[in-house]
Design an enzyme around this catalytic site. Structure first.
Site, short mmCIF file in Angstrom:
data_model
loop_
_atom_site.label_atom_id
_atom_site.label_comp_id
_atom_site.label_asym_id
_atom_site.label_seq_id
_atom_site.Cartn_x
_atom_site.Cartn_y
_atom_site.Cartn_z
N ASP A 66 0.85 -1.19 0.00
CA ASP A 66 0.00 0.00 0.00
C ASP A 66 0.89 1.24 0.00
OD1 ASP A 66 -2.66 1.31 0.32
OD2 ASP A 66 -1.78 1.96 2.21
N THR A 99 -2.77 5.84 -4.52
CA THR A 99 -1.65 6.59 -3.95
C THR A 99 -0.35 6.31 -4.70
OG1 THR A 99 -1.35 4.81 -2.33
CG2 THR A 99 -2.63 6.71 -1.64
N THR A 100 -0.11 5.05 -5.03
CA THR A 100 1.11 4.70 -5.76
C THR A 100 1.12 5.34 -7.14
OG1 THR A 100 1.20 2.59 -4.58
CG2 THR A 100 2.54 2.79 -6.57
N ASP A 394 -9.19 0.35 1.30
CA ASP A 394 -9.05 1.05 0.02
C ASP A 394 -10.20 0.68 -0.93
OD1 ASP A 394 -6.77 2.26 0.91
OD2 ASP A 394 -5.38 1.05 -0.26
#
Length: 555
Positions: A66, A99-100, A394
């Site tokens: 994550d 997010t990545t 998520d």
């Protein structure tokens, strides 16, 4: 030290410990720092992404892929690098996932900007071009988005499954996506304007170890990990009146310090009788209200426990405040802070059952105002359930966003290649050097399919060439199936992402990159580290990260 000459003599304007990095050196330092953060999480992107093992100062281990969790737990103390971490945190707060992707795009934007700067293109031109491209990219994303109805279970579950793919939740993603959809529908309400509002705050997630992930379940209520105050109390109720109490069932203490002189045993007995009477009256008020179950945030006196048991009332003490507040929604109850004001209307309605094996109560609301569910995630070990919880959280956020926003996109790198293709066409209409920045922005978006292919062990160049060819032929939903290495219609294959998350990722990455590019002078009172420990940080060097040395040890 910086100096200025005045009347032939140097004048010191900065302290001896101060550091200053200017112009190209400052830009190189900042870009290197930001790219180092982006590179740290690139290998976690996609279904075939790898995990990171993070070990903190206390020796606690976290295994995850994550993005925001990795960046938050890394020992980063460089100011520029922390700006990129904020991108991940913003993406997590606003979209719940991606997010990545956001961090990786920000790093690629800076990498391509560096190439433009070396061609003597001014940072202001690059920033303007990036802003133009970002605005257009978000427009193109909206145009390519597919509308989804709140009750379209297949698409909503596909979004959740796509989010979970590549994480520990992937093995049982069909089961988990079904539970998530049921949970979201249970807390969805229709607003006055006809839109659907998902109250995610009324979905609680609990974890249990020692069992398989496939045994996870959805409870239309809440769990309380406490024991009854007396074992002989009843623990099963099909339809109970539940009192949520924020007052101790104990003898009231004096507000001021007092001392009492006792001359005889009879006087002592009178005091004890008076205390017992107070407790009996408190319990009687609870019994008169019709309560079958008392969940108390505070303490319950031993004598009061005895009287509650005699009345056949189940009592649980020291219940967490967060559990009581959630139970308020589950049961449609009122949290009572004064027993003197207690009425039957304050009670909630629900079924209560005890699980002796897990040592907790399952409480489900049965009243008309009941609103709240609990997702119980199970796994073999703490590491497994922790990562499972991150993945499911998520997925829950993006699925909720899908229901409320009503727009989805094809995944597998399809939308990035399509938007990049449209941006290149748009670049022809942009005059000046900003045109090069728009084209660089388009190249940066294509990082996503390249990294997806790279992490899957495929040739990223061949994959990108094939994707570009398909999109130029009008196949706007064609993406990469990383499991087979083939190109396919991602939407039909169930690889679906939310439009809101993609728009947020593009916006956050652009703003972060532009913020870094606009800096041409770094002035520090000491070293360029935000952690003033024993380690010395510096502006240049191989890492270019100041005090970010701790990051490497975690990877």
């Amino acid at each position: 030290m910086s100096q200025r000459r005045m009347q032939g003599q140097p004048m010191v304007i900065m302290g001896d410990d101060a550091q200053r990095v200017k112009d190209k050196d400052a830009q190189e330092h900042n870009i290197s720092a930001a790219r180092a953060v982006a590179d740290a999480v690139r290998s976690t992107l996609g279904p075939k992404g790898m995990d990171k093992m993070l070990v903190d100062d206390m020796g606690d281990v976290t295994i995850t892929n994550d993005g925001v969790t990795i960046l938050e737990k890394m020992d980063i103390d460089n100011p520029t690098a922390e700006m990129i971490v904020e991108v991940a945190e913003t993406q997590e707060d606003e979209a719940g996932d991606g997010t990545t992707t956001a961090v990786a795009i920000a790093g690629e934007l800076l990498k391509n900007a560096e190439d433009l700067l070396e061609q003597d293109i001014h940072p202001t031109a690059v920033i303007k071009g990036y802003n133009l491209a970002s605005e257009k990219a978000r427009e193109f994303v909206d145009e390519e988005a597919v509308d989804v109805a709140p009750d379209d279970e297949e698409l909503v579950r596909s979004v959740a499954e796509t989010s979970m793919t590549g994480k520990s939740a992937e093995i049982d993603k069909e089961l988990l996506s079904g539970l998530l959809y049921e949970a979201l529908r249970a807390v969805s309400v229709e607003a006055d304007d006809g839109s659907t509002v998902v109250d995610v705050a009324n979905i609680n997630i609990e974890t249990q170890t020692g069992r398989a992930v496939s045994e996870s379940e959805l409870l239309k209520g809440a769990t309380v990990s406490k024991d009854p105050v007396i074992d002989s109390m009843p623990t099963e109720f099909d339809d109970a009146n539940v009192l949520l109490l924020n007052e101790a069932i104990e003898v009231e203490e004096a507000n001021a310090d007092t001392s009492v002189s006792i001359d005889s045993p009879d006087q002592l007995q009178q005091f004890l009788d008076q205390e017992e009477k107070q407790l009996k009256e408190k319990v009687q008020k609870i019994a008169d209200s019709g309560a079958d179950v008392v969940l108390c945030q505070k303490g319950i006196d031993d004598m009061a426990q005895h009287y509650l048991a005699k009345e056949g009332i189940l009592a649980v003490r020291r219940v967490k405040k967060s559990d009581v507040e959630f139970l308020k929604e589950v049961l449609g109850a009122t949290i009572v802070s004064d027993l003197d004001a207690l009425t039957e209307a304050d009670l909630g309605r629900g079924s209560v059952r005890r699980d002796d094996e897990d040592e907790l109560f399952y409480i489900e609301g049965t009243g008309e105002t009941a609103h709240g569910v609990t997702l119980i995630l199970r796994g073999s070990t703490d590491h497994v359930v922790d990562e499972l919880e991150r993945g499911v959280t998520d997925a829950l956020d993006v699925a909720a966003q899908t229901i409320s926003d009503g727009r989805v996109l094809p995944g597998g790198g399809a939308i990035e290649v399509e938007v990049a293709d449209q941006l290149r066409n748009y670049a022809d209409s942009v005059s000046g050097r900003e045109q090069l920045a728009v084209e660089a922005f388009a190249d940066s978006l294509e990082l996503v399919p390249r990294v997806l292919a790279e992490n899957a062990g495929l040739d990223p160049i061949d994959i990108l060439v094939d994707l570009r060819s398909a999109h130029e032929s009008g196949e706007s939903r064609t993406g990469l199936n990383v499991l087979t290495g083939d190109l396919e219609n991602s939407l039909d294959a169930g690889v679906v992402e939310t439009a809101h998350a993609k728009e947020q990722a593009i916006s956050s990455a652009t703003e972060a990159a532009n913020l870094v590019l606009k800096i041409d002078d770094i002035i520090s009172a000491g070293d360029l580290s935000t952690d003033k420990g024993d380690d010395e940080g510096g502006p240049g060097g191989a890492g270019g990260m100041g005090g970010m040395g701790g990051m490497g040890g975690m990877m």
